[in-house]
Design an enzyme around this catalytic site. Structure first.
Site, short mmCIF file in Angstrom:
data_model
loop_
_atom_site.label_atom_id
_atom_site.label_comp_id
_atom_site.label_asym_id
_atom_site.label_seq_id
_atom_site.Cartn_x
_atom_site.Cartn_y
_atom_site.Cartn_z
N SER A 108 -19.79 -53.09 69.51
CA SER A 108 -20.66 -53.41 68.49
C SER A 108 -21.37 -54.83 68.53
CB SER A 108 -19.82 -52.99 67.10
OG SER A 108 -18.72 -54.09 67.15
N HIS B 65 -18.84 -46.22 66.67
CA HIS B 65 -20.34 -46.62 66.56
C HIS B 65 -21.24 -45.70 67.21
CE1 HIS B 65 -20.55 -50.47 64.43
NE2 HIS B 65 -19.48 -50.76 65.13
N LYS C 239 -18.94 -45.27 59.02
CA LYS C 239 -20.13 -45.81 59.72
C LYS C 239 -21.30 -44.71 59.39
CE LYS C 239 -17.97 -49.34 62.02
NZ LYS C 239 -16.81 -49.54 62.88
C1 LIG Z 1 -15.58 -50.28 62.75
C2 LIG Z 1 -14.22 -49.88 63.74
C3 LIG Z 1 -13.13 -49.32 63.37
C4 LIG Z 1 -12.61 -49.43 62.00
O1 LIG Z 1 -13.31 -48.32 61.09
P1 LIG Z 1 -13.00 -48.16 59.71
O2 LIG Z 1 -13.10 -46.88 59.41
O3 LIG Z 1 -13.94 -49.16 59.04
O4 LIG Z 1 -11.74 -48.73 59.41
C5 LIG Z 1 -12.52 -48.86 64.35
N1 LIG Z 1 -12.78 -49.00 65.61
C6 LIG Z 1 -14.06 -49.28 65.81
C7 LIG Z 1 -14.31 -49.14 67.44
C8 LIG Z 1 -14.99 -49.67 65.16
O5 LIG Z 1 -16.15 -50.22 65.42
#
Ligand SMILES: *Cc1c(COP(=O)(O)O)cnc(C)c1O
Length: 398
Positions: free
Chosen positions: A188, A216, A246
């Site tokens: 990200s 992502h 997301k």
């Molecule tokens: C954002 C993210 C998470 C966390 O996800 P949430 O549902 O917000 O807890 C986990 N792993 C990766 C790779 C992320 O980018």
């Protein structure tokens, strides 16, 4: 006189003095293309709301209906009395979406990594056995924490480098009971994509378990189905981690894969055993979101068109956009002070975009990270680009 909390006061004061203290902005409106932030209406490039679903009427209607039918909370953990028919249905829905045999719903994506890794690998002191995790250098914090929690030995391989993975496996695997390879799908900070096919090939050659976290990538890559579909590897990975917070716009985490793996993790994962189930509203909204994504491929197209348009606009200004392969566009500025000043001025002129500096990204690689979404119109992007240009000129970036 000092007391036992002085270490906190000192650390906070030092962070403020060194401008490391994080001032957290307050959102005064729902997540969307435009938002009211600290009382000011701004064009938003900060949320992970890739498909613009976080405030979607169909998802909200599904959540409201679930509250009426199922209440506001499950009042139990999944393994006691918290597994509502909604959860079972949502898990089947997620498994079908990911084209795997089974899925387990947990409270968040962060939680999914804490839940999935420790049952797979660890350390058995009595048996004198330890396992090994092969982890990409830039993996997400939740993977790192899940890996640490497991007690397995963590061996880092170079970022997105299958040759480095192979070398580490050759060197280390013989000294341990079993191995697990784990990688982010999309990283990200830079928007680059793991070479999943090649990593898989290496792991398979040595019979190492495979896990990918597609937070992502879902709703973005593979026509919305995620990185595994993008590489045509459906059903191959032992564990796929997903988040519903997301692109799907809601909240919740998913662990998906072969039935035997999900069955096993369901029995052992501590967040499944000791933390209450996802709420009915979230669960219903998640299902509605997956349906919506499947039925509206034009949203994914729109996301990519917007991202390409924005990226081309920044490149036209002569500013580097790094090596992104996704709708995440890093506007590379280099100096962290410059990036912070850039972000502050953008906000002043009505654009909300975050500056990232060390230690989130390497020293000298500070940037503004632009999260493109399907919620923006072309006029929005034109307006955003105009403001980027104005700030870039004011700060002598161009
Ligand atoms: C954002 C993210 C998470 C966390 O996800 P949430 O549902 O917000 O807890 C986990 N792993 C990766 C790779 C992320 O980018």
């Amino acid at each position: 006189m000092g007391d036992k909390l002085d270490f906190m006061r000192e650390e906070l004061a030092a962070a403020k003095a060194e401008k490391r203290y994080v001032n957290i902005r307050t959102m005064d409106s729902p997540a969307d293309g435009w938002m009211v932030v600290d009382g000011k209406k701004v064009l938003n490039f900060c949320t992970n709301n890739y498909l613009g679903l976080a405030n979607h009427p169909e998802l909200k209607a599904a959540a409201k209906k679930a509250v009426d039918e199922w209440g506001v909370g499950p009042a139990a953990v999944r393994t006691i009395a918290g597994t509502q028919a909604l959860h079972v249905e949502c898990e089947q829905r997620m498994a079908a979406f990911k084209q795997v045999e089974a899925a387990l719903l947990v409270q968040s994506g962060f939680c999914a990594n804490q839940a999935a890794i420790p049952p797979l690998v660890g350390r058995d002191k009595e048996a004198g056995a330890q396992d090994v995790i092969f982890s990409d250098r830039l993996n997400h914090a939740s993977i790192i924490d899940g890996a640490r929690l497991s007690g397995a030995k963590i061996v880092v391989y170079e970022h997105c480098d299958p040759a480095s993975l192979e070398q580490q496996i050759k060197e280390n695997l013989p000294n341990f009971r079993r191995g697990l390879m784990v990688t982010d799908g999309v990283f990200s900070m830079d928007g680059d994509v793991a070479p999943l096919d090649k990593l898989y090939e290496v792991a398979a050659k040595y019979d190492v378990m495979t896990m990918v976290d597609d937070a992502h990538g879902e709703g973005v890559l593979g026509n919305g189905r995620g990185i595994v579909a993008h590489f045509g590897l459906e059903g191959q990975f032992d564990v796929e981690i997903g988040t519903l917070s997301k692109a799907f716009g809601v909240m919740g985490g998913v662990i998906a894969g072969k039935s035997v793996v999900i069955d096993y993790i369901r029995q052992k994962a501590r967040p499944n055993l000791f933390s209450s189930a996802l709420t009915p509203a979230d669960t219903a909204a998640c299902m509605a979101s997956v349906d919506y994504v499947e039925n509206h491929p034009e949203l994914v197209e729109r996301l990519w068109q917007n991202a390409e348009y924005f990226k081309a606009g920044i490149q036209r200004l002569g500013i580097d956009t790094g090596h992104t392969e996704t709708p995440i566009v890093p506007v590379m500025l280099g100096d962290v002070k410059l990036a912070k000043e850039f972000s502050a001025r953008l906000f002043e002129y009505g654009v909300f975009a975050m500056a990232l500096g060390f230690p989130t990204v390497p020293r000298g690689a500070a940037r503004i990270r632009v999260m493109n979404t399907a919620a923006h119109s072309q006029e929005d992007l034109d307006q955003g680009l105009e403001i980027f240009e104005r700030v870039a000129r004011e700060l002598d970036v161009i």
